[in-house]
Design a protein around this motif. Structure first.
Motif, mmCIF file in Angstrom:
data_model
loop_
_atom_site.group_PDB
_atom_site.id
_atom_site.type_symbol
_atom_site.label_atom_id
_atom_site.label_comp_id
_atom_site.label_asym_id
_atom_site.label_seq_id
_atom_site.Cartn_x
_atom_site.Cartn_y
_atom_site.Cartn_z
ATOM 1 N N PRO A 1 1.041 -1.331 -0.314
ATOM 2 C CA PRO A 1 0.287 0.086 0.179
ATOM 3 C C PRO A 1 0.866 1.684 -0.385
ATOM 4 C CG PRO A 1 0.412 -0.993 2.147
ATOM 5 C CD PRO A 1 0.938 -1.832 1.324
ATOM 6 N N THR A 2 1.972 1.703 -0.623
ATOM 7 C CA THR A 2 3.312 2.422 -0.449
ATOM 8 C C THR A 2 2.415 3.926 -1.145
ATOM 9 O OG1 THR A 2 5.172 1.627 -0.202
ATOM 10 C CG2 THR A 2 5.303 3.424 -0.763
ATOM 11 N N PHE A 3 1.794 3.507 -2.407
ATOM 12 C CA PHE A 3 1.085 4.690 -2.916
ATOM 13 C C PHE A 3 -0.014 4.231 -2.735
ATOM 14 C CE2 PHE A 3 4.905 3.325 -4.911
ATOM 15 C CZ PHE A 3 5.814 3.824 -5.316
ATOM 16 N N THR A 4 -0.982 4.007 -2.427
ATOM 17 C CA THR A 4 -2.848 4.128 -1.711
ATOM 18 C C THR A 4 -2.775 4.442 -0.076
ATOM 19 O OG1 THR A 4 -2.608 1.430 -1.786
ATOM 20 C CG2 THR A 4 -3.046 1.866 -3.325
ATOM 21 N N LEU A 5 -1.565 4.381 0.442
ATOM 22 C CA LEU A 5 -1.747 4.569 2.274
ATOM 23 C C LEU A 5 -2.222 3.058 2.902
ATOM 24 C CD1 LEU A 5 -1.547 7.726 2.184
ATOM 25 C CD2 LEU A 5 0.507 7.223 1.958
ATOM 26 N N HIS A 6 -3.207 2.895 1.929
ATOM 27 C CA HIS A 6 -4.111 1.809 2.807
ATOM 28 C C HIS A 6 -4.215 0.828 1.761
ATOM 29 C CE1 HIS A 6 -8.243 0.792 4.434
ATOM 30 N NE2 HIS A 6 -7.797 0.025 4.947
ATOM 31 N N GLN A 7 -5.099 -0.394 1.913
ATOM 32 C CA GLN A 7 -5.182 -1.828 1.588
ATOM 33 C C GLN A 7 -6.638 -2.705 2.724
ATOM 34 O OE1 GLN A 7 -5.411 -1.823 -1.733
ATOM 35 N NE2 GLN A 7 -2.663 -2.037 -2.504
ATOM 36 N N GLN A 8 -7.200 -2.984 2.200
ATOM 37 C CA GLN A 8 -8.107 -3.728 2.018
ATOM 38 C C GLN A 8 -8.358 -4.989 1.361
ATOM 39 O OE1 GLN A 8 -12.121 -2.406 3.656
ATOM 40 N NE2 GLN A 8 -13.273 -4.580 3.099
ATOM 41 N N TYR A 9 -8.102 -6.310 2.128
ATOM 42 C CA TYR A 9 -7.854 -7.794 1.386
ATOM 43 C C TYR A 9 -9.315 -8.088 2.503
ATOM 44 C CZ TYR A 9 -2.980 -6.030 0.932
ATOM 45 O OH TYR A 9 -1.904 -5.354 0.815
ATOM 46 N N ASP A 10 -9.813 -9.074 1.723
ATOM 47 C CA ASP A 10 -10.923 -9.943 2.537
ATOM 48 C C ASP A 10 -11.171 -11.485 2.004
ATOM 49 O OD1 ASP A 10 -12.486 -7.466 3.354
ATOM 50 O OD2 ASP A 10 -13.183 -7.095 0.794
ATOM 51 N N GLY A 11 -11.129 -11.714 3.119
ATOM 52 C CA GLY A 11 -10.551 -13.525 2.865
ATOM 53 C C GLY A 11 -11.253 -14.276 4.188
ATOM 54 N N ASP A 12 -10.877 -15.060 4.924
ATOM 55 C CA ASP A 12 -12.076 -15.441 6.358
ATOM 56 C C ASP A 12 -12.531 -14.618 6.532
ATOM 57 O OD1 ASP A 12 -11.507 -18.021 4.232
ATOM 58 O OD2 ASP A 12 -9.979 -19.249 5.385
ATOM 59 N N ILE A 13 -11.266 -13.718 7.110
ATOM 60 C CA ILE A 13 -11.495 -11.906 7.796
ATOM 61 C C ILE A 13 -11.187 -11.332 7.209
ATOM 62 C CG2 ILE A 13 -10.627 -13.693 9.789
ATOM 63 C CD1 ILE A 13 -8.045 -11.930 9.272
ATOM 64 N N THR A 14 -11.498 -9.994 7.555
ATOM 65 C CA THR A 14 -10.627 -8.646 6.739
ATOM 66 C C THR A 14 -9.277 -8.286 7.743
ATOM 67 O OG1 THR A 14 -13.265 -8.206 6.365
ATOM 68 C CG2 THR A 14 -11.225 -6.872 6.235
ATOM 69 N N ILE A 15 -9.008 -7.619 6.516
ATOM 70 C CA ILE A 15 -7.621 -7.230 6.655
ATOM 71 C C ILE A 15 -6.929 -5.942 6.327
ATOM 72 C CG2 ILE A 15 -5.365 -7.205 6.745
ATOM 73 C CD1 ILE A 15 -5.729 -10.554 6.726
ATOM 74 N N ARG A 16 -6.933 -4.773 7.053
ATOM 75 C CA ARG A 16 -6.362 -4.108 7.066
ATOM 76 C C ARG A 16 -4.937 -3.518 6.596
ATOM 77 N NH1 ARG A 16 -10.651 -0.265 5.664
ATOM 78 N NH2 ARG A 16 -13.121 -1.092 7.033
ATOM 79 N N HIS A 17 -4.668 -2.640 5.296
ATOM 80 C CA HIS A 17 -2.750 -3.004 5.584
ATOM 81 C C HIS A 17 -2.308 -1.411 5.104
ATOM 82 C CE1 HIS A 17 0.921 -4.236 3.323
ATOM 83 N NE2 HIS A 17 1.104 -3.711 4.333
ATOM 84 N N PHE A 18 -1.726 -0.667 5.819
ATOM 85 C CA PHE A 18 -1.294 0.821 6.052
ATOM 86 C C PHE A 18 0.719 1.005 5.734
ATOM 87 C CE2 PHE A 18 -5.558 1.192 8.546
ATOM 88 C CZ PHE A 18 -5.281 1.971 8.396
ATOM 89 N N ASP A 19 0.847 1.513 5.054
ATOM 90 C CA ASP A 19 1.415 2.083 5.161
ATOM 91 C C ASP A 19 1.942 3.633 4.823
ATOM 92 O OD1 ASP A 19 4.814 2.863 3.476
ATOM 93 O OD2 ASP A 19 4.376 1.133 2.353
ATOM 94 N N LEU A 20 2.733 3.668 6.128
ATOM 95 C CA LEU A 20 2.285 4.968 6.786
ATOM 96 C C LEU A 20 4.021 5.973 6.133
ATOM 97 C CD1 LEU A 20 1.313 5.294 10.400
ATOM 98 C CD2 LEU A 20 0.270 5.083 7.580
ATOM 99 N N TYR A 21 4.482 5.201 5.384
ATOM 100 C CA TYR A 21 5.793 5.523 4.759
ATOM 101 C C TYR A 21 6.154 7.310 4.041
ATOM 102 C CZ TYR A 21 11.090 5.919 2.920
ATOM 103 O OH TYR A 21 11.586 6.411 2.278
ATOM 104 N N ARG A 22 4.966 7.597 3.149
ATOM 105 C CA ARG A 22 4.976 9.452 2.161
ATOM 106 C C ARG A 22 4.093 9.904 3.584
ATOM 107 N NH1 ARG A 22 2.712 9.038 -2.862
ATOM 108 N NH2 ARG A 22 0.722 8.085 -1.636
ATOM 109 N N LEU A 23 3.826 9.833 4.546
ATOM 110 C CA LEU A 23 2.428 10.617 5.605
ATOM 111 C C LEU A 23 4.152 11.191 6.198
ATOM 112 C CD1 LEU A 23 -0.443 8.339 6.208
ATOM 113 C CD2 LEU A 23 -0.211 9.849 4.213
#
Length: 140
Positions: free
Chosen positions: A58-80
């Protein structure tokens, strides 16, 4: 589970992620490590465990959501650079949602002071393939 381990290669990282996945479910995980340490790869391995196959950086989007058996939220704060920017991406409401959250570069914002419950994982590059992974928290 041993939270201080030397990982010799990507396969070791996959195995460690498989062991850790259920323990990290529903948690906020702060991931620290230099560029190229394997933070995103570790999250991808956890996501695969929960059948979330679309995991990516998520380097450029800053946040990704992955759905499967659970929901995972993935942040990359490098550019903030500021807490205001965290508000702009709805960071706090997502982190408090109860979903499993992985936050790369959390150390930029000293989130230890802002979060009550989290697991902090450090990934240290030892050489081209080897990494040391440690958990630095009493929340496990």
């Amino acid at each position: 589970m041993n939270w201080n381990r030397i990982l010799e290669n990507e396969e070791d990282t996959r195995k460690f992620a498989e062991e850790a996945a259920e323990l990290l479910k529903g948690k906020v995980v702060l991931l620290n490590g230099t560029l190229g340490a394997g933070k995103t790869f570790f999250v991808k391995c956890i996501a695969e465990h929960f059948h979330c196959t679309q995991a990516s950086s998520p380097t450029f989007t800053l946040h990704q959501q992955y759905d499967g058996d659970i929901t995972i939220r993935h942040f990359d704060l490098y550019r903030l650079n500021s807490f205001d920017e965290l508000e702009n991406i709805d960071f706090w409401s997502i982190v408090e949602s109860g979903d499993t959250c992985f936050i790369e570069w959390a150390e930029k914002f000293n989130l230890h002071d802002e979060l009550e419950n989290y697991i902090e994982i450090n990934i240290t590059v030892l050489d081209t393939n080897r990494r040391q992974i440690t958990a630095v928290t009493d929340c496990l």
